[in-house]
Enzyme design. Structure first.
Site, PDB file in Angstrom:
ATOM      1  N   LYS A  89       0.838  -1.201   0.000  1.00 10.70           N
ATOM      2  CA  LYS A  89       0.000   0.000   0.000  1.00 10.70           C
ATOM      3  C   LYS A  89       0.873   1.250   0.000  1.00 10.70           C
ATOM      4  O   LYS A  89       0.708   2.147  -0.833  1.00 10.70           O
ATOM      5  CB  LYS A  89      -0.925   0.019   1.229  1.00 10.70           C
ATOM      6  CG  LYS A  89      -1.789  -1.222   1.413  1.00 10.70           C
ATOM      7  CD  LYS A  89      -2.803  -1.387   0.315  1.00 10.70           C
ATOM      8  CE  LYS A  89      -3.795  -2.504   0.623  1.00 10.70           C
ATOM      9  NZ  LYS A  89      -3.201  -3.847   0.704  1.00 10.70           N
ATOM     10  N   LYS A 126      -8.215   1.062   3.777  1.00 10.39           N
ATOM     11  CA  LYS A 126      -7.428  -0.133   3.487  1.00 10.39           C
ATOM     12  C   LYS A 126      -6.449  -0.402   4.625  1.00 10.39           C
ATOM     13  O   LYS A 126      -5.607   0.448   4.924  1.00 10.39           O
ATOM     14  CB  LYS A 126      -6.621   0.057   2.192  1.00 10.39           C
ATOM     15  CG  LYS A 126      -7.448   0.264   0.939  1.00 10.39           C
ATOM     16  CD  LYS A 126      -6.530   0.438  -0.265  1.00 10.39           C
ATOM     17  CE  LYS A 126      -7.307   0.613  -1.559  1.00 10.39           C
ATOM     18  NZ  LYS A 126      -6.397   0.773  -2.721  1.00 10.39           N
ATOM     19  N   ARG A 157      -5.214  -5.214 -13.394  1.00 16.85           N
ATOM     20  CA  ARG A 157      -3.967  -5.781 -12.875  1.00 16.85           C
ATOM     21  C   ARG A 157      -2.997  -5.862 -14.052  1.00 16.85           C
ATOM     22  O   ARG A 157      -3.247  -6.531 -15.045  1.00 16.85           O
ATOM     23  CB  ARG A 157      -4.215  -7.163 -12.277  1.00 16.85           C
ATOM     24  CG  ARG A 157      -2.978  -8.018 -12.051  1.00 16.85           C
ATOM     25  CD  ARG A 157      -1.895  -7.382 -11.170  1.00 16.85           C
ATOM     26  NE  ARG A 157      -2.363  -7.025  -9.853  1.00 16.85           N
ATOM     27  CZ  ARG A 157      -2.353  -7.864  -8.803  1.00 16.85           C
ATOM     28  NH1 ARG A 157      -1.910  -9.105  -8.957  1.00 16.85           N
ATOM     29  NH2 ARG A 157      -2.766  -7.434  -7.623  1.00 16.85           N
ATOM     30  N   ARG A 211     -10.346  -6.605 -13.962  1.00 19.66           N
ATOM     31  CA  ARG A 211     -11.095  -7.361 -12.963  1.00 19.66           C
ATOM     32  C   ARG A 211     -12.371  -6.609 -12.617  1.00 19.66           C
ATOM     33  O   ARG A 211     -12.316  -5.454 -12.175  1.00 19.66           O
ATOM     34  CB  ARG A 211     -10.237  -7.590 -11.721  1.00 19.66           C
ATOM     35  CG  ARG A 211      -8.951  -8.346 -12.017  1.00 19.66           C
ATOM     36  CD  ARG A 211      -8.041  -8.413 -10.816  1.00 19.66           C
ATOM     37  NE  ARG A 211      -7.589  -7.091 -10.404  1.00 19.66           N
ATOM     38  CZ  ARG A 211      -6.794  -6.847  -9.359  1.00 19.66           C
ATOM     39  NH1 ARG A 211      -6.374  -7.861  -8.610  1.00 19.66           N
ATOM     40  NH2 ARG A 211      -6.426  -5.622  -9.051  1.00 19.66           N
ATOM     41  N   ARG A 264     -15.303  -4.325  -4.603  1.00 20.45           N
ATOM     42  CA  ARG A 264     -13.962  -4.906  -4.655  1.00 20.45           C
ATOM     43  C   ARG A 264     -13.891  -5.909  -5.810  1.00 20.45           C
ATOM     44  O   ARG A 264     -14.742  -6.785  -5.923  1.00 20.45           O
ATOM     45  CB  ARG A 264     -13.619  -5.579  -3.331  1.00 20.45           C
ATOM     46  CG  ARG A 264     -13.595  -4.635  -2.151  1.00 20.45           C
ATOM     47  CD  ARG A 264     -13.497  -5.388  -0.837  1.00 20.45           C
ATOM     48  NE  ARG A 264     -14.647  -6.280  -0.645  1.00 20.45           N
ATOM     49  CZ  ARG A 264     -14.754  -7.139   0.364  1.00 20.45           C
ATOM     50  NH1 ARG A 264     -13.787  -7.231   1.255  1.00 20.45           N
ATOM     51  NH2 ARG A 264     -15.822  -7.910   0.473  1.00 20.45           N
ATOM     52  N   ASP A 308      -1.964  -2.221  -9.703  1.00 12.89           N
ATOM     53  CA  ASP A 308      -3.412  -2.097  -9.863  1.00 12.89           C
ATOM     54  C   ASP A 308      -3.754  -0.670 -10.249  1.00 12.89           C
ATOM     55  O   ASP A 308      -3.279   0.281  -9.603  1.00 12.89           O
ATOM     56  CB  ASP A 308      -4.128  -2.479  -8.566  1.00 12.89           C
ATOM     57  CG  ASP A 308      -3.881  -3.921  -8.164  1.00 12.89           C
ATOM     58  OD1 ASP A 308      -3.568  -4.737  -9.057  1.00 12.89           O
ATOM     59  OD2 ASP A 308      -3.995  -4.236  -6.966  1.00 12.89           O
ATOM     60  N   GLU A 351      -2.268   0.290  -6.193  1.00 12.92           N
ATOM     61  CA  GLU A 351      -1.322  -0.473  -5.382  1.00 12.92           C
ATOM     62  C   GLU A 351      -0.180  -0.983  -6.250  1.00 12.92           C
ATOM     63  O   GLU A 351      -0.313  -1.103  -7.473  1.00 12.92           O
ATOM     64  CB  GLU A 351      -2.007  -1.668  -4.706  1.00 12.92           C
ATOM     65  CG  GLU A 351      -3.056  -1.297  -3.679  1.00 12.92           C
ATOM     66  CD  GLU A 351      -3.656  -2.523  -3.008  1.00 12.92           C
ATOM     67  OE1 GLU A 351      -3.080  -3.622  -3.150  1.00 12.92           O
ATOM     68  OE2 GLU A 351      -4.692  -2.382  -2.349  1.00 12.92           O
ATOM     69  N   ASN A 359       2.030  -4.354  -6.073  1.00 18.57           N
ATOM     70  CA  ASN A 359       2.135  -5.653  -5.405  1.00 18.57           C
ATOM     71  C   ASN A 359       3.472  -6.301  -5.730  1.00 18.57           C
ATOM     72  O   ASN A 359       3.761  -6.597  -6.897  1.00 18.57           O
ATOM     73  CB  ASN A 359       0.990  -6.550  -5.859  1.00 18.57           C
ATOM     74  CG  ASN A 359      -0.369  -5.960  -5.516  1.00 18.57           C
ATOM     75  OD1 ASN A 359      -0.853  -6.114  -4.413  1.00 18.57           O
ATOM     76  ND2 ASN A 359      -0.977  -5.260  -6.470  1.00 18.57           N
TER      77      ASN A 359
END
Length: 308
Positions: free
Chosen positions: A120, A155, A205, A219, A227, A267, A275, A277
Site C-alpha cells: 500500500k 485499506k 492488474r 477485474r 472490490r 493495480d 497499489e 504488489n
C-alpha cells in the site's frame, strides 16, 4: 541450472490458478531444475546460507522428491513468492535470503525491496499518479479527509486480496467508531483514499517484468460489491492498456527495475495507480487463459536473458 521457489506449503497451491505454479511449470519447460521450500526451511550457518528443500516435477502436479539440504549458492536464482502477511517470519526470511544474495545468488524480488515496498505505502512514491490518499492513525485527521473527499475507501496496510477494504461515506453514522476500530484506538495507521466510481468498470492488474508491462487483465467486481479482487469473486476479462496506463507503467518501470523488483503487479482504477504488489503478484493464469499467450514462459525467458 537450478532455481529455488520459497512458497507457502506447496500442497496448498492450486496449480490451475496460482502464478507461482505457472512459473514453476514454465521453468521446468525451460529445462531448469526446480526446487521448493517454505520460509521455515531457510537457515544460515555463519556466512553461509542453506535450505532444506525438495525437488519438484510439476507434471503431473505435483511430484516431490525427498527433503535435502542444499547450500543456497548452488541455486542460480531464488524466487521469494511467500504470500502476505509480511510478518516477522517473512521479514526474517528476507534477511536469510540476503545472506545468499551476498554470496552472488539472484533473489527475486530483492529482499531489501520486499521489506521497503509495503504494497500500500510503496505506491506513495508515485502519489501524483494516485487518487487523493491519506495514511494516518488519528481519527480526527481521517474524519477531516473523508469530509473533504465525500466518499472514501479504507485499506489496512497489511491486507491482501481486498480483505478488510471498506467503502464509506463521510456522513455515515458510526464513522468515528469505525475509525477507532480499524486504527486500534489510534495505534495503527490505515490508508484512506478517495473512492473511484470507475472501479465498477474494472480494476486493471498489470504485470511488469523487469520494468516492462508483459500482460494485463481487467477485474470486474461481483454483483453487490465494489472490490474486484479475484479472490473475492471478481471476474477477469481481457483488456488492452490505455495511453494513460502505458504512461504509468513507463514511469514505474525504471524505478522497479532499479530496486530489484523483477516481477510486480500494479493495480490501476480509472487511470489512477492504486497499489504496487511485490510479494507474490497473481494474474499469470488469467492472462494466459484470456489471451492464449504463454506469459509464464515469457517471464522465465526474461529472467534467463537477465542472467546472461
Amino acid at each position: 541450472m537450478k532455481q529455488l521457489f520459497v512458497l507457502d506449503p506447496i500442497e496448498l497451491i492450486n496449480p490451475a490458478k496460482d502464478s507461482s505454479a505457472a512459473l514453476i511449470e514454465a521453468a521446468y519447460r525451460a529445462s531448469i531444475e526446480v526446487w521448493v521450500c517454505t520460509p521455515a526451511d531457510l537457515q544460515a550457518k555463519g556466512a553461509k546460507a542453506g535450505v532444506v528443500a525438495r525437488r519438484i516435477i510439476p507434471k503431473p502436479w505435483m511430484t516431490l522428491g525427498e527433503p535435502k539440504s542444499n547450500d543456497l549458492n548452488k541455486f542460480q536464482c531464488i524466487w521469494m513468492r511467500k504470500d502476505p502477511p509480511v510478518d516477522e517470519a517473512f521479514l526474517y526470511a528476507t534477511h536469510l535470503l540476503e545472506v545468499a544474495e551476498r554470496d552472488g545468488v539472484l533473489v527475486l524480488n530483492k529482499p531489501a525491496s520486499l521489506r521497503a515496498w509495503n504494497e500500500k505505502l510503496g505506491a506513495l512514491r508515485f502519489s501524483k499518479l494516485m487518487a487523493p490518499t491519506l495514511v494516518a492513525s488519528r481519527v480526527n485527521e481521517l474524519k477531516e479527509f473523508a469530509k473533504e473527499q465525500g466518499e472514501v475507501v479504507l485499506k489496512p496496510l497489511g491486507g491482501k486480496g481486498g480483505q478488510g477494504v471498506i467503502r464509506v461515506a463521510e456522513a455515515a453514522a458510526g464513522l468515528e467508531a469505525l475509525l477507532e476500530l480499524i486504527t486500534s484506538q489510534e495505534q495503527m495507521p490505515v490508508m484512506m483514499q478517495k473512492f473511484l466510481p470507475k472501479v465498477i468498470e474494472g480494476d486493471k492488474r498489470i504485470l511488469l517484468v523487469n520494468g516492462e508491462a508483459l500482460g494485463a487483465i481487467n477485474r470486474l467486481p461481483k454483483d453487490g460489491d465494489f472490490r474486484s479482487n479475484l479472490a473475492l469473486g471478481g471476474k477477469a476479462e481481457a483488456t488492452v492498456l490505455s495511453r494513460r496506463e502505458k504512461e504509468i507503467c513507463e514511469e514505474l518501470g525504471s524505478a522497479l527495475k532499479r530496486e530489484g523488483l523483477f516481477f510486480v503487479g500494479i493495480d490501476v482504477i480509472g487511470g489512477m495507480l492504486s497499489e504496487i504488489n511485490v510479494t507474490s503478484p497473481t494474474g499469470i493464469r488469467e492472462v494466459e487463459k484470456l489471451t492464449n499467450e504463454p506469459l509464464a514462459d515469457k517471464v522465465i525467458q526474461c529472467l534467463l536473458e537477465d542472467l546472461g
